[in-house]
Write a protein that holds these residues in place. Structure first.
Motif, mmCIF file in Angstrom:
data_model
loop_
_atom_site.group_PDB
_atom_site.id
_atom_site.type_symbol
_atom_site.label_atom_id
_atom_site.label_comp_id
_atom_site.label_asym_id
_atom_site.label_seq_id
_atom_site.Cartn_x
_atom_site.Cartn_y
_atom_site.Cartn_z
ATOM 1 N N THR A 234 -43.155 -16.108 -35.581
ATOM 2 C CA THR A 234 -43.586 -15.092 -35.265
ATOM 3 C C THR A 234 -45.266 -14.630 -34.270
ATOM 4 N N ILE A 235 -45.104 -15.520 -34.092
ATOM 5 C CA ILE A 235 -46.630 -15.087 -33.291
ATOM 6 C C ILE A 235 -46.096 -15.624 -32.003
ATOM 7 N N ARG A 236 -44.427 -16.361 -31.705
ATOM 8 C CA ARG A 236 -44.036 -16.620 -30.475
ATOM 9 C C ARG A 236 -43.788 -15.522 -30.318
ATOM 10 N N THR A 237 -43.058 -14.829 -31.093
ATOM 11 C CA THR A 237 -42.195 -13.392 -30.851
ATOM 12 C C THR A 237 -42.485 -12.196 -30.873
ATOM 13 N N GLU A 238 -44.168 -12.337 -31.235
ATOM 14 C CA GLU A 238 -44.815 -11.066 -30.605
ATOM 15 C C GLU A 238 -45.571 -11.564 -29.517
ATOM 16 N N PHE A 239 -45.562 -12.857 -29.145
ATOM 17 C CA PHE A 239 -46.492 -13.138 -27.826
ATOM 18 C C PHE A 239 -45.373 -13.137 -26.917
ATOM 19 N N ALA A 240 -44.090 -13.498 -27.158
ATOM 20 C CA ALA A 240 -43.054 -13.035 -26.172
ATOM 21 C C ALA A 240 -42.729 -11.821 -25.437
ATOM 22 N N GLU A 241 -43.075 -10.846 -26.777
ATOM 23 C CA GLU A 241 -42.762 -9.748 -26.554
ATOM 24 C C GLU A 241 -43.951 -8.541 -25.931
ATOM 25 N N ALA A 242 -45.169 -8.834 -25.942
ATOM 26 C CA ALA A 242 -46.502 -8.999 -25.197
ATOM 27 C C ALA A 242 -46.279 -9.162 -23.699
ATOM 28 N N VAL A 243 -45.582 -10.180 -23.641
ATOM 29 C CA VAL A 243 -45.169 -10.904 -21.969
ATOM 30 C C VAL A 243 -44.657 -9.812 -21.370
ATOM 31 N N ASP A 274 -37.347 -18.133 -20.352
ATOM 32 C CA ASP A 274 -35.922 -17.434 -21.602
ATOM 33 C C ASP A 274 -36.205 -16.866 -22.778
ATOM 34 N N LEU A 275 -37.017 -17.266 -23.327
ATOM 35 C CA LEU A 275 -38.442 -16.308 -24.389
ATOM 36 C C LEU A 275 -38.281 -14.417 -23.735
ATOM 37 N N VAL A 276 -38.685 -14.427 -23.208
ATOM 38 C CA VAL A 276 -39.378 -13.162 -22.321
ATOM 39 C C VAL A 276 -37.649 -12.624 -21.597
#
Length: 321
Positions: A234-243, A274-276
């Motif tokens: 969850t935290i990784r996804t939220e971070f990627a969304e913010a970036v 890749d996530l971004v």
């Protein structure tokens, strides 16, 4: 044997913990590199910069009269015209000092007769601006429009538009970290709440996922997410969304050809970008307008193995800013 050609330059990227130096040859190709710890305080910063520049010249058997200049990129309020620096808090420099002049004098003393009757010109630039120049230079011809998005302690971008730095009327161009991302959200030292910097920076990751002390927070988070930890995912996804939001802001406001991600968090490499890209593609599936901009294709990582900020500083040193 002493090289006969001229047109060399030295670039210094002075950060809160380390100083990276690089020698740029007359064709613009990076050469010898050097890394030194950064000591806090004006005197220590001047001494480290002068030591790094003089050591690089000695390694390459270059003399002062073969240099077009020395460039320095560093955080804080930088006046490229006067060479003054102030409020470089991470370096222990609060009040304004004529950094360019003092480094030029210190380098001149250290050269000990290695050519040149006058001090080598020294020029200064904000570290993000220098990194943007370096990234554009290393990407080669056709990279005249570029944003360097730094994911470090904070979040900000350096802009190269039409092949030139865009500093803005007050030098704040690219300070997208203080756009409000979550109204009423996390407090920011700038006095606002919910700034993008509080969700898309190395500090944000450290706060959200401190992790074990033997590994950086971004690495620990991504490893835990890969292992299936739901909270980490969850935290990784939220971070990627913010970036990804930061990337969208840059592309929608400047329409640069490329957004290059750098800074400490970028050491994660391909898993990060890749996530971004995946988050950008997700938004594009819901918006034909965003899809038309092909944002995911316009994001990349800063090149590894070359100190981008120091290369840009070397360009500043030869007046290519």
């Amino acid at each position: 044997m002493r090289p006969q050609n001229t047109g060399w330059s030295v670039g210094l990227d002075i950060g809160g913990t380390k100083t990276l130096a690089v020698l740029l040859d007359p064709t613009g190709a990076p050469g010898d590199q050097l890394r030194l710890p950064t000591e806090r305080g004006a005197e220590a910063v001047v001494d480290t910069a002068a030591t790094a520049a003089a050591d690089l010249l000695a390694r390459a058997d270059l003399h002062a009269d073969q240099l077009t200049g020395i460039g320095i990129g560093l955080p804080g309020i930088v006046d490229p015209t006067t060479g003054r620096v102030e409020h470089a808090v991470n370096l222990g420099i609060a009040t304004g000092i004529p950094l360019a002049e003092r480094v030029a004098e210190a380098v001149h003393r250290r050269l000990n007769g290695r050519g040149g009757a006058a001090p080598v010109p020294v020029r200064v630039e904000n570290d993000l601006n220098a990194a943007a120049l370096g990234a554009a230079h290393l990407r080669g011809p056709g990279s005249g429009d570029l944003a360097f998005l730094a994911l470090g302690t904070g979040l900000a971008a350096g802009l190269v538009l039409d092949g030139r730095l865009r500093r803005g009327a007050g030098g704040a161009a690219g300070e997208i970290g203080h756009l409000v991302y979550q109204p009423g959200g996390r407090p920011c030292p700038c006095g606002q709440r919910g700034c993008l910097e509080q969700y898309a920076s190395g500090s944000a990751l450290l706060a959200a996922w401190p992790g074990p002390g033997d590994r950086p927070a971004p690495v620990a988070l991504f490893e835990s997410a890969d292992a299936g930890d739901p909270a980490a995912v969850t935290i990784r996804t939220e971070f990627a969304e913010a970036v990804a939001t930061a990337v969208r802001v840059l592309l929608l406001t400047t329409d640069v050809a490329q957004v290059v991600i750098g800074g400490g968090v970028s050491e994660l490499g391909s898993p990060l970008v890749d996530l971004v890209r995946a988050r950008l593609d997700h938004a594009a599936r819901e918006s034909r307008f965003l899809a038309s901009m092909r944002m995911a294709e316009r994001v990349d990582l800063a090149p590894r193995g070359v100190p981008v900020g120091a290369v840009g500083a070397a360009l500043v040193g030869r007046k290519e800013s």
